[in-house]
Design an enzyme around this catalytic site. Structure first.
Site, mmCIF file in Angstrom:
data_model
loop_
_atom_site.group_PDB
_atom_site.id
_atom_site.type_symbol
_atom_site.label_atom_id
_atom_site.label_comp_id
_atom_site.label_asym_id
_atom_site.label_seq_id
_atom_site.Cartn_x
_atom_site.Cartn_y
_atom_site.Cartn_z
ATOM 1 C CB CYS A 147 -0.621 -0.111 1.330
ATOM 2 S SG CYS A 147 -2.027 1.422 1.535
ATOM 3 C CB CYS A 190 -3.203 3.158 -5.462
ATOM 4 S SG CYS A 190 -4.511 2.170 -4.415
#
Length: 266
Positions: A74, A187
């Site tokens: 992440c 992302c």
């Protein structure tokens, strides 16, 4: 000495499963424990303090389960929590950042025009500002927050072609895409949109992500420590989530096995 201990991987939700897929492909003998925090997704609209607290609790749990390394799958959690986690734990903590260097290096010295698609928090944090500062004198960089792309994955709506394309057009129609060299998927949720981005973008625009580089770095670190699983080990992945609903469990398994490809059927 080889180690059959598992690799802990976590994400704000289901996006990190794209990293789990890459580990399974490149390091097939490793066992992987994945934790998705879908109950608290998205991280990209939270404060750094909130993300740091959530990340610290997840890593504490993964370490308690015997993880030999942690992959923060992440970009947002890496920005907010990686430094604190490395200060606290004596094991490899592998983070992620938008693959801006890869995109800029594609020009071989020529100025590149690069869109970085990421969460709002990733783009606001000092870590990204420092990364952008390294390259902005020689390249033109456009940070583009795309929070709805996280929600669409978490809600299991990747198959909704019209919704996805409408959302992408909402973010990217402001650019002259024919003048862009690369779009960086900053992302891990966004990896599942790769074919949608290919549909949106002109053929000459490259789509760049950091998953392969992250997994290569993990492999190198574990090899340097003598902590890779033996070649005789049977690898695999277990998926857990803070949202215990059957819907999320089924969606996680689908993303692991198909990489979201079923979401591209019209």
């Amino acid at each position: 000495m080889a180690s059959s201990a598992p690799i802990g991987v976590f994400d704000s939700g289901l996006g990190g499963i794209s990293v789990v897929r890459e580990i399974r492909r490149e390091m097939p003998h490793e066992r992987i424990m994945f934790f998705g925090d879908s109950e608290h997704a998205p991280y990209g609209t939270k404060t750094p303090e909130q993300v740091r607290a959530l990340s610290e609790q997840i890593v504490e749990d993964l370490v308690a389960q015997g993880a030999k390394a942690i992959v923060i799958a992440c970009n947002t959690a890496t920005s907010a929590a990686a430094a604190a986690l490395r200060d606290h734990y004596n094991l490899p903590i592998i983070g992620m950042e938008p693959a801006l260097k890869v995109a800029c290096d594609r020009g071989h010295g020529r100025r590149q025009r690069v869109i970085v698609a990421a969460t709002p928090l990733t783009l606001r944090e000092h870590k990204f500002a420092a990364l952008m500062h390294r390259f902005e004198s020689g390249h033109t960089i456009f940070p583009q927050p795309c929070p709805e792309l996280v929600r669409i994955v978490e809600e299991g709506r990747l198959a909704d072609h019209d919704l996805v394309m409408r959302t992408l057009h909402g973010y990217f129609d402001r650019y002259d895409l024919d003048s862009i060299d690369s779009v960086v998927l900053g992302c891990t949720h966004f990896i599942f949109y790769r074919d949608y981005f290919r549909e949106l973008l002109p053929d000459n625009v490259a789509i760049v992500d950091g998953n392969a580089g992250t997994v290569h770095h993990l492999d190198v670190i574990l090899e340097s420590l003598g902590a890779l699983a033996p070649d005789t080990a049977e690898g695999g992945a277990t998926l857990t989530n803070s949202d215990p609903s059957p819907r999320v469990a089924a969606l996680a398994e689908e993303l692991l096995e198909t990489g979201g490809e079923t979401g591209l059927r019209r």
